[in-house]
Design an enzyme around this catalytic site. Structure first.
Site: not given
Ligand code: NAP
Length: 280
Positions: A48, A92, A115
Site C-alpha cells: 500500500k 490492517q 476499505d
C-alpha cells in the site's frame, strides 16, 4: 480462453488515478494502521505504501505493538478522523485478540472508510447508494467491465459469504442485475450450483475446491482466493488447468484479483480526496 489480467488493469487504473490526483489542489492522504508483526500483513502494508508513492499520494503508516490497548488505537483513529490532510484511514486486518475489530472499524469516520467495511458504507451498498465499496469485490467488477463481461441477466455464483469478499461481491453483482446465488460451507450440491454459473466468483480459501466439472463451458471464472502451498507458491480455489480448459475467461492466481484490490484502494482514496475537497 482469455486470461483476466488483473496486473495489467491495475497498472492502468493506477496510472489514471495518479494523473487525476496530480490535478487536485491537495494530494490524497492515506493513513494505514498495522498492529503487531503478522508477516502477511506487513507485506500488504508495504504494498500500500508503494502504491501511494506511485499514485503521488501522501501516506502515513502507524506500526503499533501487538500488545497495544483498545483505547490507544481508538484515540489514534479519532485523531486521524479529525486530520484535514488524511482522506482515508485503514486498519490492517487481522487484529490481535485483545482488540475489538468491530468497534475499531466503526470508529473510522464513514467519509474516510476507504476499505468500505464501516456499517454505513455496507448499508449504502445494500441500498444502492453511493459510498465506498470494498476493494476486492470492486476490483472484480472492474475486471469484468474491462473485458466486456456484463453481469446483467447472467447467472452468477459466489462461493464464500465473508463480510469483506463474499457478501459485498454478491450485492455488487445483484446491483448490476445478475441473478446471484451465494454458496458457503453448509451449501449442498456445490458442484451442481457452480456448474450453472455464467460468472463464477470463488472466495473460499480452499485449494482444489473448484474442479473442471464445476465450471460451465464458456463461463467467466474469477478466483479471489490466495492459498499458499508448502513451497510458498500461491494458488486459488480452482484447479486452474481444468477450469481454464472450460472457461471463456479466467483470472490467474497470482496476478488476477490481488493487484485489483490494491488498485481499488487507491481509487477509493482518490474519490475520498475529491469529495473532501468538494470536487465531487
Ligand atoms: P473467510 O472469511 O475465511 O471466508 C471464506 C468463505 O468461504 C466462508 O463464507 C466459508 O463458509 C466459505 N467456505 C469455506 N470452505 C468452503 C467449502 N468447502 N465450500 C463452500 N464454501 C466454503 O475468507 P475471506 O476473507 O472471504 O477470503 C477468502 C479468500 O480470498 C482467502 O483465500 C483470502 O486469502 C482471499 N482474499 C484475497 C483477496 C485478494 O485481494 N485477492 C482479498 C481478500 C481475501 P462459512 O461462512 O460457512 O464458513
Amino acid at each position: 480462453m482469455i486470461l483476466l489480467d488483473g496486473k495489467a488493469l491495475a497498472a492502468k487504473v493506477k496510472d489514471r488515478v495518479a494523473r487525476e490526483a496530480a490535478e487536485l489542489p491537495r494530494k490524497p492522504g492515506l493513513a494505514v494502521i498495522l498492529v503487531g508483526e503478522d508477516p502477511a500483513s506487513r507485506i500488504y502494508v508495504n504494498g500500500k505504501r508503494k502504491d501511494c508513492a506511485a499514485c503521488g499520494f501522501y501516506s502515513e503508516e502507524y506500526a503499533l505493538p501487538a500488545a497495544i490497548g483498545q483505547g490507544e488505537v481508538l484515540s489514534l483513529v479519532e485523531e486521524l478522523n479529525g486530520r484535514p490532510d488524511i482522506d482515508g484511514i485503514l486498519i490492517q486486518l487481522p487484529l490481535p485478540g485483545q482488540l475489538n475489530e468491530e468497534r475499531l472499524l466503526s470508529a473510522i469516520s464513514p467519509e474516510k472508510d476507504v476499505d468500505g467495511f464501516h456499517a454505513v458504507n455496507v448499508g449504502n451498498l445494500l441500498l444502492g447508494r453511493p459510498g465506498f465499496r470494498p476493494c476486492t469485490p470492486a476490483g472484480v467488477m472492474a475486471l469484468l467491465d474491462e473485458y466486456g463481461i456484463d453481469p446483467a441477466g447472467k447467472r452468477a455464483v459466489v462461493v464464500g459469504r465473508s463480510n469483506i469478499v463474499g457478501k459485498p461481491m454478491a450485492l455488487m453483482l445483484l446491483e448490476r442485475s445478475a441473478t446471484v446465488t451465494v454458496c458457503h460451507s453448509r451449501t449442498r450440491d456445490l458442484a451442481q450450483i457452480c456448474a450453472q454459473a455464467d460468472i463464477l466468483v470463488t472466495a473460499a480459501g480452499r485449494r482444489g475446491l473448484i474442479t473442471g466439472e464445476m465450471v460451465k463451458p464458456g463461463a467467466a471464472v474469477v478466483d479471489v482466493s490466495i492459498n499458499r502451498d508448502e513451497a510458498g507458491k500461491l494458488h486459488g480455489d480452482c484447479d486452474f488447468e481444468a477450469a481454464a480448459a472450460r472457461a471463456a475467461y479466467i483470472t490467474p492466481v497470482p496476478g488476477g484479483v490481488g493487484p485489483m484490490t490494491r488498485a481499488m484502494l487507491m481509487e477509493n482514496t482518490l474519490l475520498s480526496a475529491k469529495r473532501r475537497q468538494n470536487l465531487r
